[in-house]
Enzyme design. Sequence first.
Site, PDB file in Angstrom:
ATOM      1  N   THR A  36       0.839  -1.205   0.000  1.00 31.26           N
ATOM      2  CA  THR A  36       0.000   0.000   0.000  1.00 31.26           C
ATOM      3  C   THR A  36       0.869   1.249   0.000  1.00 31.26           C
ATOM      4  O   THR A  36       0.605   2.214  -0.726  1.00 31.26           O
ATOM      5  CB  THR A  36      -0.928   0.008   1.225  1.00 31.26           C
ATOM      6  N   ASP A  58       8.223  -9.337  -4.499  1.00 33.46           N
ATOM      7  CA  ASP A  58       7.637 -10.241  -3.507  1.00 33.46           C
ATOM      8  C   ASP A  58       6.854 -11.325  -4.247  1.00 33.46           C
ATOM      9  O   ASP A  58       5.961 -11.013  -5.037  1.00 33.46           O
ATOM     10  CB  ASP A  58       6.703  -9.452  -2.589  1.00 33.46           C
ATOM     11  N   ASN A 263       2.881   2.554   9.972  1.00 37.00           N
ATOM     12  CA  ASN A 263       1.568   2.317   9.364  1.00 37.00           C
ATOM     13  C   ASN A 263       0.581   1.725  10.378  1.00 37.00           C
ATOM     14  O   ASN A 263       0.958   1.267  11.451  1.00 37.00           O
ATOM     15  CB  ASN A 263       1.739   1.369   8.172  1.00 37.00           C
TER      16      ASN A 263
END
Length: 336
Positions: A36, A58, A263
């Site tokens: 994100t 990833d 976050n």
Amino acid sequence: MVDNLEPLPASLQNLVEQDSLKWIFVGGKGGVGKTTCSSSLAVQLAKVRESVLIISTDPAHNISDAFDQKFTKVPTKVNGFDNLFAMEIDPNAGLNELPEEYFEGENEALRVSKGVMQEMINALPGIDEAMSYAEVMKLVKGMNFSVVVFDTAPTGHTLRLIAFPQVVEKGLGKLLRLKMKVAPLLTQFVSMLGMADVNVDTLSQKLDDMLRVITQVNEQFKNPDQTTFVCVCIAEFFSLYETERLIQELTKCGIDVHNIIVNQLLFLNNSHSSCKMCASRYKIQEKYLDQIADLYEDFHVTKLPLLEKEVRGPDSIKAFSENLMTPYDPKAKSKE
């Protein structure tokens, strides 16, 4: 002497405004919202740069989920953008991850060289993953994107990604030193197979070209004007511990890092007043935020909120990305 230094701006605006940056890595412990954050950063960069590429290294390939669009190992334009592209690579796949077109040519030599190269690098422990990064870098550099954002895998893979130029330089150096001995043997071998038109020098030239590109990338990775790393974490012990370890390793590698994103933070408001779990959670995160403030007083620390809904799709990412530029204000959001 001033005892209390002013804290650095709590945003990624310093990165977005740094025109010289070519490579931006975003990484951290699994489950902290790296994708994100990297996608949001790419969206903000697309506002001020001519062309932006976000690469997922990833194996989970979450950027397809983030943008709600399927991406492949070839750069693809992101829906809703004119200058933002995305691609996904699996470093565990080695050279097999590359597009077949890369190895095609007018004669048999280029097609054969992929298999030969794969066999040769398999003889060098640890270089296969690094070579897949190297080939991707070679392709990406040829496309001349203004800036490339890496959405990296959890920390261990990330450190290997950062170190790949040194690994490849060392491995290719060995291969090239042996090429005078290997070339005659390969020539005899392909002749026995009836492929007289194969020029073994093609393989050697590919290795030479790759080494030249990787040497250049290695120099750029260690140049803070061109490369930086953004650490993403959450306000918990294990995440903070992993972040400190990552920063120490990056410093050892000579990689610039001066931005941290914290976050999934809970911002208390009146609706949480009767929630004991919310109050407990808030108390815990404040403890670790204080530690982050003490440890990283010379870093830009950006604080992002825990949202009720997941951030998915171009519009959601665009909206969320504004929090990277302007510190999140829960009071302002509650008035909307």
